[in-house]
Design an enzyme around this catalytic site. Structure first.
Site, PDB file in Angstrom:
ATOM      1  N   ASN A  83       0.843  -1.194   0.000  1.00 26.00           N
ATOM      2  CA  ASN A  83       0.000   0.000   0.000  1.00 26.00           C
ATOM      3  C   ASN A  83       0.874   1.238   0.000  1.00 26.00           C
ATOM      4  O   ASN A  83       0.676   2.157  -0.800  1.00 26.00           O
ATOM      5  CB  ASN A  83      -0.924  -0.029   1.222  1.00 26.00           C
ATOM      6  CG  ASN A  83      -1.871   1.154   1.265  1.00 26.00           C
ATOM      7  OD1 ASN A  83      -1.468   2.272   1.569  1.00 26.00           O
ATOM      8  ND2 ASN A  83      -3.124   0.903   0.955  1.00 26.00           N
TER       9      ASN A  83
ATOM     10  N   LYS B 121       0.666   8.589   1.024  1.00 21.19           N
ATOM     11  CA  LYS B 121      -0.786   8.409   1.108  1.00 21.19           C
ATOM     12  C   LYS B 121      -1.374   9.753   1.545  1.00 21.19           C
ATOM     13  O   LYS B 121      -1.471  10.064   2.737  1.00 21.19           O
ATOM     14  CB  LYS B 121      -1.150   7.308   2.100  1.00 21.19           C
ATOM     15  CG  LYS B 121      -0.532   5.964   1.803  1.00 21.19           C
ATOM     16  CD  LYS B 121      -0.877   5.449   0.406  1.00 21.19           C
ATOM     17  CE  LYS B 121      -2.336   5.125   0.244  1.00 21.19           C
ATOM     18  NZ  LYS B 121      -2.615   4.530  -1.077  1.00 21.19           N
TER      19      LYS B 121
ATOM     20  N   ASP C  51      -3.920   0.410   5.806  1.00 17.38           N
ATOM     21  CA  ASP C  51      -4.809  -0.572   5.166  1.00 17.38           C
ATOM     22  C   ASP C  51      -4.448  -2.025   5.447  1.00 17.38           C
ATOM     23  O   ASP C  51      -4.732  -2.904   4.627  1.00 17.38           O
ATOM     24  CB  ASP C  51      -4.872  -0.337   3.656  1.00 17.38           C
ATOM     25  CG  ASP C  51      -5.852   0.767   3.288  1.00 17.38           C
ATOM     26  OD1 ASP C  51      -6.599   1.221   4.168  1.00 17.38           O
ATOM     27  OD2 ASP C  51      -5.873   1.178   2.115  1.00 17.38           O
TER      28      ASP C  51
END
Length: 280
Positions: A25, A59, A247
């Site tokens: 991720n 992110k 995540d």
């Protein structure tokens, strides 16, 4: 007629054998990134599945202010360079601002347009002008037929090296669902369609300051998506999802990847060797 994208030795099309876009991720460390990339490469090589490594350097849309975002663009691109040098893998990463497009495209092979930003015209134009392959995430708030307008923006800018990626649709608060009919609708645009299984299993806002997930349903959802005769799967894996910085609840355990890919490859071969049945 379904379009085929060419990336080195890899050919990506809804009519061709399944491709895997898989990885982390977000970068947590260089060593972990190399471990995941090398493990995925080995498994895909054993199974004969074309493989593209993915990870995020930032992110930018985390729920909470203090949530881990990643190492940032400069360090992230250094890790990508290291992976490319050592493993010679094609690479994918997402960007969030127009100025990042040219810089990232000098290192990675595929730029990803994030779902939340998929209608941001300035970002689309900057990505298109690089000439790179682009993976367009379908926003959770868009219907599949609305993806045509995003495709038209890229085409108007002269870039047709495009893929579409299903990642679930908002279903009220704190839930996502996957409409299997969406794959057929998006395939009508003739571009390759990927299925982001792990993000489709998020429970947005399911934990304080972040998302929860439904990891136990990865195999079931992956099989369902592959049954729709698509170009490939998008999977995020982690050596220890319980300790993942982002995540983790919907990431696949790295040591379960081979079993999953073995199964979905068999299904992909079966589906793509079948003749379409006209039911209208």
């Amino acid at each position: 007629m379904q379009k085929t994208l060419v990336l080195g030795d890899i050919r990506i099309s809804n009519d061709l054998p399944l491709v895997l876009v898989g990885g982390l991720n977000v970068f947590e460390s260089r060593d972990m990134a190399l471990e995941v990339a090398e493990t995925c490469q080995g498994i895909c090589g054993k199974l004969g599945i074309p493989y593209i490594f993915k990870a995020s350097f930032d992110k930018a849309n985390r729920s909470a202010m203090d949530a881990y975002r990643g190492p940032g663009l400069e360090q992230g691109l250094e890790i990508f360079r290291d992976i490319k040098t050592r493993l010679h893998l094609p690479l994918l990463t997402d960007i969030h601002e127009p100025w990042q497009a040219k810089v990232a495209a000098e290192v990675v092979d595929i730029l990803q347009l994030p779902a939340f930003l998929s209608r941001q015209t300035d970002l689309v134009m900057a990505m298109a002008r690089t000439g790179a392959l682009v993976n367009i995430k379908k926003a959770q708030f868009l219907a599949p037929h609305e993806m045509q307008y995003i495709l038209q923006k890229f085409e108007a800018a002269g870039n047709e090296n495009l893929m579409l990626c299903e990642r679930g649709s908002s279903f009220g608060y704190n839930n996502l669902i996957v409409d299997m009919l969406a794959f057929g609708i998006m395939k009508n645009f003739e571009y390759p369609v990927l299925f982001d299984v792990t993000h489709a299993l998020q429970i947005p806002g399911g934990r304080p300051g972040g998302a929860d997930g439904r990891r136990k349903n990865i195999a079931a959802l992956a099989r369902a998506g592959v049954s729709q005769k698509i170009a490939g799967l998008f999977l995020e894996v982690h050596p220890n999802p319980e300790l993942a910085k982002c995540d983790g609840p919907c990431a696949l355990r790295l040591d379960r990847l081979e079993d999953l890919l073995s199964q979905v490859k068999e299904l992909d071969v079966l589906i793509k060797n079948q003749t379409e049945i006209e039911t209208a």
